[in-house]
Design a protein around this motif. Structure first.
Motif, PDB file in Angstrom:
ATOM      1  N   VAL A   1       5.996  71.544  13.484  1.00 29.97           N
ATOM      2  CA  VAL A   1       6.815  71.148  14.629  1.00 29.97           C
ATOM      3  C   VAL A   1       5.892  70.427  15.608  1.00 29.97           C
ATOM      4  O   VAL A   1       4.832  70.957  15.960  1.00 29.97           O
ATOM      5  N   VAL A   2       6.264  69.221  16.025  1.00 30.76           N
ATOM      6  CA  VAL A   2       5.382  68.453  16.904  1.00 30.76           C
ATOM      7  C   VAL A   2       6.147  67.940  18.129  1.00 30.76           C
ATOM      8  O   VAL A   2       7.090  67.151  17.994  1.00 30.76           O
ATOM      9  N   PRO A   3       5.748  68.387  19.335  1.00 30.15           N
ATOM     10  CA  PRO A   3       6.335  67.843  20.568  1.00 30.15           C
ATOM     11  C   PRO A   3       5.919  66.380  20.705  1.00 30.15           C
ATOM     12  O   PRO A   3       4.736  66.076  20.668  1.00 30.15           O
ATOM     13  N   THR A   4       6.891  65.489  20.836  1.00 32.12           N
ATOM     14  CA  THR A   4       6.606  64.070  20.623  1.00 32.12           C
ATOM     15  C   THR A   4       6.987  63.181  21.799  1.00 32.12           C
ATOM     16  O   THR A   4       8.006  63.388  22.448  1.00 32.12           O
ATOM     17  N   GLY A   5       6.145  62.160  22.048  1.00 33.23           N
ATOM     18  CA  GLY A   5       6.434  61.144  23.054  1.00 33.23           C
ATOM     19  C   GLY A   5       6.289  59.767  22.445  1.00 33.23           C
ATOM     20  O   GLY A   5       7.250  59.073  22.139  1.00 33.23           O
ATOM     21  N   ASN A   6       5.027  59.388  22.205  1.00 34.35           N
ATOM     22  CA  ASN A   6       4.737  58.059  21.697  1.00 34.35           C
ATOM     23  C   ASN A   6       4.699  58.017  20.162  1.00 34.35           C
ATOM     24  O   ASN A   6       4.343  57.004  19.578  1.00 34.35           O
ATOM     25  N   PHE A   7       5.016  59.121  19.514  1.00 30.77           N
ATOM     26  CA  PHE A   7       5.051  59.225  18.056  1.00 30.77           C
ATOM     27  C   PHE A   7       3.656  59.156  17.418  1.00 30.77           C
ATOM     28  O   PHE A   7       3.535  58.911  16.218  1.00 30.77           O
ATOM     29  N   GLY A   8       2.607  59.403  18.198  1.00 29.36           N
ATOM     30  CA  GLY A   8       1.260  59.348  17.635  1.00 29.36           C
ATOM     31  C   GLY A   8       0.913  60.620  16.871  1.00 29.36           C
ATOM     32  O   GLY A   8       0.530  60.578  15.697  1.00 29.36           O
ATOM     33  N   ASN A   9       1.067  61.747  17.554  1.00 31.80           N
ATOM     34  CA  ASN A   9       0.677  63.021  16.986  1.00 31.80           C
ATOM     35  C   ASN A   9       1.453  63.324  15.698  1.00 31.80           C
ATOM     36  O   ASN A   9       0.889  63.716  14.680  1.00 31.80           O
ATOM     37  N   ILE A  10       2.747  63.103  15.719  1.00 32.62           N
ATOM     38  CA  ILE A  10       3.554  63.436  14.527  1.00 32.62           C
ATOM     39  C   ILE A  10       3.310  62.415  13.401  1.00 32.62           C
ATOM     40  O   ILE A  10       3.407  62.742  12.225  1.00 32.62           O
ATOM     41  N   LEU A  11       2.949  61.194  13.772  1.00 28.04           N
ATOM     42  CA  LEU A  11       2.622  60.203  12.746  1.00 28.04           C
ATOM     43  C   LEU A  11       1.371  60.635  11.973  1.00 28.04           C
ATOM     44  O   LEU A  11       1.272  60.443  10.757  1.00 28.04           O
ATOM     45  N   ALA A  12       0.422  61.241  12.687  1.00 30.36           N
ATOM     46  CA  ALA A  12      -0.780  61.751  12.017  1.00 30.36           C
ATOM     47  C   ALA A  12      -0.390  62.827  10.992  1.00 30.36           C
ATOM     48  O   ALA A  12      -0.966  62.898   9.904  1.00 30.36           O
TER      49      ALA A  12
END
Ligand SMILES: *Cc1c(COP(=O)(O)O)cnc(C)c1O
Length: 499
Positions: free
Chosen positions: A264-275
């Motif tokens: 589960v990834v709290p997301t804004g710019n889609f960077g963290n979840i893209l990793a």
């Protein structure tokens, strides 16, 4: 390994070039031209690998124009016991049956951006030397709070670089402001802008786009660069902790070899979840990626419908680092899910620029919705998640992580998928103490208290200690007092670089 642009109109370049350029000349984002695979057998052998060693293993194939020794030095600088307060670097905490939290906030500024911004400056300064540049790098950053401090900590005293951070003088919290104006280092400059964040950001964009300004900086020996989250050098380091979390649980016997998990990834710019997506592509056994959004839920809608529409109101929420309507890194996902169709991606990005909206084709949407699941949390639900998590598990979470917790519960209700799940915790609860104290101890507890009194309150109530990066902030000497009008930002840059 070479890097190609998601818009297809740039010659492939080695990683040092991609990191130095940040964005591709055709406006696209750099992505690796081939895949890196880690087999199930290799993974099983890697169980329990310490963070630095794992970082070396994961980063090396992507940075093939850097020597192993260079990568090792960068990693050692970035993830040392000086920079990260936790021995594990990214501890994985077991909350309950099958539910884990990956704490990404033990770095110098208490939020996950430290993982990227501690190593990017190291990579960048070597990338410049490697590509024959003689200029020094001048990093310009406009910040609404967190990124500026993380970039300052990463670039401080890095040879061949100077960093100038602009923040809205009246638009950041007391803690955020003190974190920046007390910044140490011989190459750091922190300037308040008499305006809001948008004005600071426009000012920086104008300087980047101003040819005369670039030439003048060049005459003074500098080349501009940004520490923006679309830089490949910021995305790549984030892949490491998804592997780390899995391998840590494997070593602890919490997971069986090959067992699939959810993130589960709290997301804004889609960077963290893209990793996390890239980690899965490399072979990490991930079943679903659960994207948690706040009230600015443009991505939740996109995952459900295949339509990205930024024509909507912008809300200020208690998870401010996720208050974003244009998630730049999504372009990289589209490139991957269209089978690397640069023409398609470029056309959607043109639609986004011109109409603020695009719809992906059915096949692409089907791929995305098979892997990603998404829901959002409003501020009330976020506050409730902070309170419930504390009551149920005696565990403190910040508002960004709480958005993740709420969305995870929604996921469980919707799918009954009880696979083991790791929630990425993106900030320390101490950093967003006001919401945390109010959620658990009520509005009365925060009334008339400064953020510093709230830090003490949290420590007293929970027995947890204040993270080093937030401790004694109000006792440190203020080193940066300059403020400028928005129209004077470029003059300030000129003074600093050429003065
Ligand atoms: C930046 C940030 C996010 C959002 O991460 P993205 O990579 O932009 O999706 C979430 N939480 C915190 C605390 C952040 O600082």
């Amino acid at each position: 390994m070479l890097y190609v642009s998601t818009r297809g109109k740039t010659e492939p370049v080695p990683s040092a070039q991609a990191i130095k350029m940040g964005i591709a000349p055709d406006g696209g984002l750099f992505v690796p031209d081939r895949s890196v695979q880690i087999t199930a057998k290799q993974l099983a052998k890697m169980a329990g690998t310490p963070y630095r060693q794992l970082a070396q293993t994961i980063l090396e194939p992507f940075l093939s124009d850097f020597s192993a020794e260079e990568v090792r030095t960068c990693v050692a600088h970035a993830y040392s016991s000086v920079t990260f307060a936790a021995p594990a670097v990214a501890p994985v905490i077991r909350l309950g049956d099958g539910l884990y939290v990956l704490e990404l906030w033990h770095g110098p500024t208490c939020a996950f951006k430290d993982f990227a911004l501690q190593i990017l400056p190291q990579l960048l300064s070597r990338a410049v030397a490697k590509t024959g540049g003689r200029e020094k790098i001048a990093v310009l950053v406009a910040t609404s709070g967190d990124t500026g401090k993380a970039a300052l900590e990463g670039f401080k005293d890095v040879a061949g670089t100077s960093i100038i951070v602009f923040y809205p003088a009246e638009g950041v919290s007391a803690v955020q402001k003190l974190q920046m104006v007390t910044q140490e280092g011989g190459n750091v400059h922190v300037i308040g802008v008499q305006g809001n964040f948008d004005q600071a950001q426009s000012g920086v964009k104008e300087i980047f786009g101003d040819k005369a300004m670039r030439e003048e900086a060049g005459r003074c020996g500098y080349r501009f660069s940004s520490a923006n989250s679309i830089n490949w050098g910021r995305l790549l380091p984030q892949i490491v902790y998804y592997f780390f979390a899995y391998l840590d649980l494997l070593a602890r016997g919490e997971l069986a070899a090959g067992e699939e998990i959810n993130f589960v990834v709290p997301t804004g710019n889609f960077g963290n979840i893209l990793a996390a997506f890239y980690a899965r592509q490399m072979g990490l056994p991930v079943h679903r990626l659960i994207l948690a959004a706040n009230r600015n839920n443009v991505l939740t809608e996109f995952i459900r419908t295949g339509v990205y529409d930024r024509n909507r109101p912008f809300y200020k929420t208690i998870s401010p680092s996720m208050d974003i309507l244009i998630s730049s890194n999504l372009e990289r996902l589209l490139f991957a899910c269209t089978g690397r169709d640069a023409e398609k991606v470029a056309a959607w990005m043109t639609e986004l620029r011109e109409k603020g909206r695009y719809r992906v084709d059915g096949a692409t949407h089907a791929k995305i919705s098979a892997l990603f699941w998404s829901a959002s949390a409003d501020d009330n639900e976020t506050m409730a998640a902070i309170r419930d998590t504390y009551q149920q598990y005696n565990y403190l979470i910040d508002p960004h992580t709480a958005v993740g917790m709420h969305v995870y519960n929604r996921y469980l209700q919707a799918t009954r998928d009880f696979r083991k799940t790791i929630i990425a915790s993106t900030a320390s609860p101490f950093k967003f103490n006001q919401s945390v104290v109010q959620a658990i101890w009520g509005a009365e507890a925060v009334r008339q208290k400064s953020e510093f009194e709230l830090l003490d309150f949290l420590t007293r109530e929970t027995g947890l200690s204040i993270p080093p990066g937030l401790r004694d902030l109000n006792k440190k000497p203020v080193r940066h007092t300059r403020t400028v009008r928005p129209e004077d930002m470029s003059r300030a840059v000129r003074d600093i670089l050429c003065g």
